[in-house]
Design an enzyme around this catalytic site. Sequence first.
Site, PDB file in Angstrom:
ATOM      1  N   LYS A   1       0.822  -1.210   0.000  1.00 51.16           N
ATOM      2  CA  LYS A   1       0.000   0.000   0.000  1.00 51.16           C
ATOM      3  C   LYS A   1       0.853   1.256   0.000  1.00 51.16           C
ATOM      4  CE  LYS A   1      -4.375  -1.687   1.573  1.00 51.16           C
ATOM      5  NZ  LYS A   1      -5.456  -1.689   2.541  1.00 51.16           N
TER       6      LYS A   1
ATOM      7  N   LYS B   1     -13.635  -5.772  -6.104  1.00 53.43           N
ATOM      8  CA  LYS B   1     -14.350  -4.503  -5.918  1.00 53.43           C
ATOM      9  C   LYS B   1     -13.713  -3.405  -6.744  1.00 53.43           C
ATOM     10  CE  LYS B   1     -14.668  -5.734  -1.059  1.00 53.43           C
ATOM     11  NZ  LYS B   1     -14.412  -5.349   0.309  1.00 53.43           N
TER      12      LYS B   1
ATOM     13  N   LYS C   1      -9.084 -11.594 -11.197  1.00 47.21           N
ATOM     14  CA  LYS C   1     -10.063 -11.858 -10.154  1.00 47.21           C
ATOM     15  C   LYS C   1     -11.235 -10.877 -10.235  1.00 47.21           C
ATOM     16  CE  LYS C   1      -9.716 -11.410  -5.467  1.00 47.21           C
ATOM     17  NZ  LYS C   1      -9.022 -11.178  -4.226  1.00 47.21           N
TER      18      LYS C   1
END
Length: 334
Positions: free
Chosen positions: A118, A205, A202
């Site tokens: 991140k 979201k 995949k």
Amino acid sequence: MAEEIITKKRMISGIKPTGKLTLGNYIGAVNQFISYQDEYEMYVFIADLHALTLPIEAKELRQNTKDLISIYLACGLDPNKVVLFKQSDVHEHAELGYIMTFNSNMGELSRMTQYKDKSSKISDRQSIPTGIFIYPGLMAADILLYDADYVPVGVDQKQHVELTRDLAIRFNSRYSETFKVPEPVVAKRGSKVYSLSDPTKKMSKSESDKGTIYLLEDVNIARKKIMSAVTDLGHEVKFDPENKPGISNLLTIMSTLSSTPIEELEKRFEGSGYGDFKKAVADVVVDFMTNLQAKVKEIQASGVIDKVLEEGALKASYVARKKLSKVYRKVGLR
Ligand code: TRP
């Protein structure tokens, strides 16, 4: 009469209310997670404090929290078996989180893969949010407050549970036995669901909206997404992830939602083209979603969520309070 006493192992897991749940989440995780509730004494909480790690609108956080709880309840998580609560309702999480963070060091936190991933995406080092760095201290507290034996997590979270173990062992040896040392359980992966627009990726979201079906979205939109799903060369409905990733993905979805083995579906669609097959998949998905959404609506209208959370927080607090006061005594705050 002698009664058999069965002590179940305790399990805890947190669900972060960021983003909307997808069909991929349902097939890969939600489903399986719920299957643990009979075998274990389960604590499940909405990790709303963790959701603040990266900026999120208050309105969105509130909505996500409500939707998540209702989806889990609608899918069969039973509040009579599971202690279901909101992390922020049990203030001991934040308090023990503070102490665990203060018992960790820069080195071990810097080695966390999630932190490295991140933070590496943020070009200006100076503006890396502190939260993504100290996150594991709070997660350790979530787990250690409850003397959990097992922590079911995705692979990406396994390292955080291992750090939790290290912190527990360190605390125990420094202050005497206080915490149970938990074990991560990396769920046997449910079937993996791929993006409808790029079946080599995949379904997530953050993927393009075209490729992702959200459990609570308009079913007509979902139908369109299935009908325009990328398919493969040829015209045979066959499960062959390597050469036919698109069709295989649709087979997985249909097979799971209709509890029908893939081979049986292959036979059923022998000789029919992709168009008919997709239409059948869309029908199954729309059926499933219509049903789920009706239950969610009912749950949200009934006021049951507040009641469940209130009772859950009460039960969780009872356990958490005892553990935290033990910790406060050991470190000298009491
Ligand atoms: N970190 C987890 C995630 O991102 C959520 C989480 C927070 C959690 N606290 C936890 C999971 C404690 C298991 C146990 O998915």
